[in-house]
Design an enzyme around this catalytic site. Structure first.
Site, PDB file in Angstrom:
ATOM      1  N   HIS A 139      -7.915 -30.880 -34.493  1.00 47.77           N
ATOM      2  CA  HIS A 139      -9.293 -29.888 -33.688  1.00 47.77           C
ATOM      3  C   HIS A 139      -9.849 -30.537 -32.717  1.00 47.77           C
ATOM      4  O   HIS A 139     -10.900 -30.950 -32.641  1.00 47.77           O
ATOM      5  CB  HIS A 139     -10.079 -29.968 -34.676  1.00 47.77           C
ATOM      6  CG  HIS A 139      -9.654 -28.958 -36.243  1.00 47.77           C
ATOM      7  ND1 HIS A 139     -10.262 -27.659 -36.238  1.00 47.77           N
ATOM      8  CD2 HIS A 139      -8.519 -29.023 -36.915  1.00 47.77           C
ATOM      9  CE1 HIS A 139      -9.618 -27.017 -37.300  1.00 47.77           C
ATOM     10  NE2 HIS A 139      -8.433 -27.750 -37.756  1.00 47.77           N
ATOM     11  N   LYS A 182       0.900  -1.171   0.009  1.00 42.74           N
ATOM     12  CA  LYS A 182      -0.069  -0.037   0.139  1.00 42.74           C
ATOM     13  C   LYS A 182       1.012   1.264  -0.044  1.00 42.74           C
ATOM     14  O   LYS A 182       0.653   2.304  -0.714  1.00 42.74           O
ATOM     15  CB  LYS A 182      -0.967  -0.147   1.264  1.00 42.74           C
ATOM     16  CG  LYS A 182      -1.735   1.269   1.337  1.00 42.74           C
ATOM     17  CD  LYS A 182      -2.844   1.030   2.237  1.00 42.74           C
ATOM     18  CE  LYS A 182      -3.482   2.532   2.634  1.00 42.74           C
ATOM     19  NZ  LYS A 182      -4.728   2.627   3.444  1.00 42.74           N
TER      20      LYS A 182
END
Ligand SMILES: NC(=O)c1ncn([C@@H]2O[C@H](COP(=O)(O)O)[C@@H](O)[C@H]2O)c1NC=O
Length: 522
Positions: free
Chosen positions: A283, A142
């Site tokens: 695929h 912070k």
């Protein structure tokens, strides 16, 4: 502060569970003139090696107590981490309270995940929830305007470079803060998930195995060239548990989005077999799966299933790639080869192909026991479909009609049943000699899947065996197989028309086993 926002590092607080690189860091920080404050074990490691260090107790005036549950949880520590030296009133308060601020915080947390993974007792797991560490990390993050926070031992060399260069600039401190919050978020997620699923599940979770809360955190790996299509953007993210996203790439072009999808399907198809197995995927569907005496034989058989479709495919093998297998693979344009390893000679052969991507991932890497699939607005969660249900063992199959088959035919049925789990529904798979010879996948009715499998198998359909991933709702799909010359079928059964389906097999003299287990893959 200089124009670029560099803040010199004069005072550092270090408290690390993982002491990797600690001595080098402490020694170099001291040599750079940095005052070091440390928690008990960290301070001892440094002091024993002759690095001057101030114990944190000297700063707090409070003993480290309650088995280490309280060490740094003190205003004298947190004020030093949170005071903003750009605010005159904060500077004044620091002076009044006689608190020296910190410029650098180096912390890594109690090994909670590792403790859980080691099978430790719940009490040990709880004891390994770090409280003071995350509090400091969050405070320093912070206050990144003033403090640089480091949670990753791999960054120590870079940290030292910055310290020697006059300190971290604001951009560095912001990035470090972002990493710090990701670190504590990931840590808290592990703790919260463990509480919800293992330690304190609610009654629903206890009954269903699905906790009220679940979560995961992912870190970005590569940004991919594009997504499923060139106009889509994409990246790969990794969670901490391992799997394809963590595979090591030894050679070739960067993996694409579709490469990952297909390679995961290939891994799923090949890695579950016990015997040497190869799957070739296009695929996300197999155009060949086979087992063999070795990987080269398995590859020959898998490739022979559908050589046309195998062009441009993705190959997975559940054993290291040998030179012989590599030479075969090199003859066909292949996008990716995934295996637990590559023999040196195999690598020499395959590396001659500039583009083929070679990936290693250990065999028996635990496929996630729980699978997640995002849907709009939420997520579906299920246990993975594995070949371990009672109905997956032939001794539990029911002979619905026909003669019990000989050992070789039964082995082919078992192979087909295992392989079909990797085929998208509706799935019909024809097998012979421990290899697929025709695969019908992804059709919206089972008759078309049967036709496709038969068409792909050509002459090989005669005398082959068939697996169906779910029951035949009508005899029509089965009839396609019978007419083509299939001699034994394995399927779950369970349709209200089972009697009609079984009668069709009986009339044709085709053996049919029922597994009672279904293997849809959508
Ligand atoms: N309780 C506290 O005040 C506290 N402050 C820091 N820790 C942790 O203690 C560890 C370092 O301890 P040591 O230097 O004694 O080996 C670090 O992982 C740090 O995150 C704490 N331990 C647990 O919460």
């Amino acid at each position: 502060m200089t124009v670029e926002g560099r803040r010199p590092v004069k005072r550092a607080l270090i408290g690390v569970s993982d002491k990797t690189g600690l001595l080098e860091l402490g020694t170099a920080l001291h040599a750079a003139g940095v005052e070091i404050v440390s928690t008990g074990g960290t301070a001892k490691t440094l002091a024993d090696a002759g690095v001057p260090v101030t114990p944190v107790e000297q700063v707090t005036g409070f003993p480290e107590s309650f088995d280490g549950r309280v060490k740094t949880l003190h205003p004298r520590v947190h004020a030093g981490l949170l005071a903003d030296r750009d605010r005159p009133e904060h500077v004044e308060q620091l002076r009044e309270l006689d608190i020296a601020p910190f410029d650098l915080l180096v912390v890594n947390l109690y090994p909670f995940r590792e403790t859980v993974a080691s099978g430790a007792s719940p009490e040990d797991c709880v004891e390994n929830i770090d409280i003071g560490g995350p509090a400091m990390v969050r405070a320093a993050a912070k206050n990144h305007n003033n403090v640089a926070v480091v949670v990753d031992p791999d960054r120590y060399d870079w940290v030292l470079e910055q310290v020697r260069a006059g300190g971290f600039d604001l951009a560095d401190r912001k990035r470090l803060a972002a990493q710090a919050y990701a670190h504590t978020a990931s840590y808290d997620m592990a703790v919260a998930s463990w509480f919800a699923s293992v330690y304190a599940p609610d009654s629903t979770a206890a009954d269903s195995g699905f906790p009220d809360f679940t979560g995961g955190t992912w870190e970005r790996g590569d940004v991919l060239r594009y997504g499923e299509n060139p106009h889509q953007r994409a990246a790969v993210y990794r969670h901490w548990r391992g799997g394809l996203a963590h595979a090591e790439q030894l050679h070739g072009k960067a993996m694409s989005y579709n490469n990952y999808v297909d390679t995961d399907a290939a891994r799923r198809a090949a890695y579950d077999f016990e015997a040497p197995a190869v799957a070739i995927i296009k695929h996300a569907n197999p155009c060949g799966i086979a087992v063999g005496a070795d990987i080269a034989e398995a590859h020959r058989k898998a490739h022979a299933c559908d050589p046309v479709s195998a062009y441009g495919g993705v190959i997975a093998a559940n054993r290291p790639i040998t030179r012989e297998a590599a030479e075969q693979i090199a003859e066909v344009f292949t996008e990716v080869v995934l295996a637990p390893g590559f023999e040196d000679e195999a690598l020499d052969v395959l590396k001659r192909k500039k583009n083929v991507r070679l990936l290693t991932l250990p065999a028996l890497t635990d496929a996630d026991p729980i699978e997640f699939r995002p849907i709009s607005g939420g997520m579906l969660v299920q246990t993975a479909d594995r070949i371990d249900a009672p109905g997956d063992s032939p001794e539990n199959w029911t002979l619905a009609t026909g003669e019990a088959v000989d050992a070789d035919t039964l082995a082919d049925l078992v192979f087909a049943w295992r392989a079909i789990r990797a085929v998208k529904s509706n799935a019909i798979l024809l097998a012979s000699g421990q290899a697929t010879v025709g695969v019908g996948m992804g059709q919206v009715n089972r008759v078309d899947s049967a036709r496709l499998a038969v068409q792909r198998a050509g002459d090989r359909v005669k005398g082959s065996v068939a697996a169906s991933d779910a029951f035949f709702p009508f005899p029509d799909g089965l009839q396609v197989l019978i007419d083509a010359g299939v001699r034994a079928v394995v399927q779950p059964g369970g349709s209200i028309r089972d009697p009609e389906v079984i009668a069709a097999a009986e009339e044709a003299g085709v053996t049919m086993y029922l597994t009672g287990t279904r293997h849809f893959t959508h």
